[in-house]
Design a protein around this motif. Structure first.
Motif, PDB file in Angstrom:
ATOM      1  N   GLU A   1      -9.860  -4.115 -31.097  1.00  0.00           N
ATOM      2  CA  GLU A   1      -8.286  -3.753 -30.304  1.00  0.00           C
ATOM      3  C   GLU A   1      -7.879  -3.111 -29.913  1.00  0.00           C
ATOM      4  OE1 GLU A   1      -9.820  -0.116 -32.338  1.00  0.00           O
ATOM      5  OE2 GLU A   1     -10.023  -0.508 -34.244  1.00  0.00           O
ATOM      6  N   ASN A   2      -7.771  -4.086 -28.650  1.00  0.00           N
ATOM      7  CA  ASN A   2      -7.636  -4.417 -26.860  1.00  0.00           C
ATOM      8  C   ASN A   2      -7.476  -2.700 -26.183  1.00  0.00           C
ATOM      9  OD1 ASN A   2      -6.951  -6.855 -26.888  1.00  0.00           O
ATOM     10  ND2 ASN A   2      -4.692  -6.091 -28.394  1.00  0.00           N
ATOM     11  N   GLN A   3      -8.280  -2.264 -26.320  1.00  0.00           N
ATOM     12  CA  GLN A   3      -9.305  -1.064 -26.087  1.00  0.00           C
ATOM     13  C   GLN A   3      -9.463  -0.723 -24.947  1.00  0.00           C
ATOM     14  OE1 GLN A   3      -6.938   1.912 -26.781  1.00  0.00           O
ATOM     15  NE2 GLN A   3      -6.119   0.635 -28.109  1.00  0.00           N
ATOM     16  N   THR A   4      -9.335  -0.391 -23.960  1.00  0.00           N
ATOM     17  CA  THR A   4     -10.263  -0.589 -22.725  1.00  0.00           C
ATOM     18  C   THR A   4     -11.361  -0.242 -22.661  1.00  0.00           C
ATOM     19  OG1 THR A   4      -8.783  -1.025 -21.006  1.00  0.00           O
ATOM     20  CG2 THR A   4     -10.681  -0.805 -20.247  1.00  0.00           C
ATOM     21  N   PHE A   5     -12.444  -0.389 -22.182  1.00  0.00           N
ATOM     22  CA  PHE A   5     -14.090   0.361 -22.247  1.00  0.00           C
ATOM     23  C   PHE A   5     -15.033   0.042 -21.348  1.00  0.00           C
ATOM     24  CE2 PHE A   5     -15.332  -3.806 -24.832  1.00  0.00           C
ATOM     25  CZ  PHE A   5     -17.041  -4.218 -24.030  1.00  0.00           C
TER      26      PHE A   5
END
Length: 229
Positions: free
Chosen positions: A153-157
């Motif tokens: 989801e194009n979220q940084t982790f």
């Protein structure tokens, strides 16, 4: 041909070196880059061919000795891709390298800190503790490194790894017909659901002449060789 396209053949050395012309558009080293590119292009037999079968086969020490432009060779074994990258910038010791088709690599003292254009990129990494261990600036022990990626989801982790290091040992390596006396340091990093093993070959002055470093599960390892310092 592009490393991004995941094709099995090697990236054209001529195409990769055209990145030098793009990068030389600004800064005080423009003439140096222009000269280097002209020299390298002129020495490559059959440079009009669309895709030379092997980038490494195109490289000779005589060719490299005739350019002063910093050059890095990058290989992605799991993708069958090889490319030469030119130095694009130096931001407080973080060197940025670019290929002719826009693949980007960032390193601090030779240790990978980010990639761009490979698909599942290493967006950034905290490498201060590992770098101190690799360079021998900290008492022998463990270090923590943090890698950051984008999820679906194009979220940084972030993923944290605990790393241990082998004692440095002397090793002579060869890069394009030239031998280097180095000290090799192996790094073993683990997290709850995975691990990887990196290796680094450093010269007497601290130059990272060669390394094998983990990028991501999708990309795998990258092999780096410093062709021109």
């Amino acid at each position: 041909m592009s490393m991004r396209q995941l094709r099995p053949a090697a990236l054209s050395l001529t195409l990769a070196l055209t990145g030098l012309l793009v990068l030389a558009g600004c800064g005080s080293k423009k003439g140096q880059y222009d000269t280097a590119v002209a020299t390298l292009r002129g020495l490559i037999p059959g440079r009009a061919a669309p895709t030379p079968p092997d980038v490494r086969a195109q490289l000779t020490r005589a060719l490299l000795d005739r350019t002063t432009a910093p050059t890095l060779l990058v290989e992605l074994p799991e993708r069958g891709s090889v490319a030469t990258l030119a130095l694009a910038g130096d931001n407080a010791g973080v060197l940025s390298w670019l290929s002719g088709d826009g693949i980007g690599i960032s390193q601090r003292a030779g240790v990978l800190s980010a990639t761009r254009g490979l698909g599942r990129d290493l967006m950034s990494a905290d490498i201060e503790e590992p770098l101190a261990q690799i360079q021998g600036r900290a008492p022998a022990g463990r270090a923590v490194r943090v890698h950051r990626y984008f999820d679906t989801e194009n979220q940084t982790f972030a993923r944290s790894f605990v790393c241990s290091y082998s004692p440095p040992r002397p090793e002579v390596i060869e890069i394009v017909e030239q031998r280097f006396r180095t000290r090799r340091v192996d790094e073993s990093c683990r997290t709850s659901d995975g691990s990887f093993e990196n290796s680094y070959w450093l010269g007497r002055d601290g130059t990272m002449w060669k390394s094998r470093q983990w990028v991501s599960p999708e990309v795998g390892y990258a092999l780096f060789e410093r062709l021109v310092k």
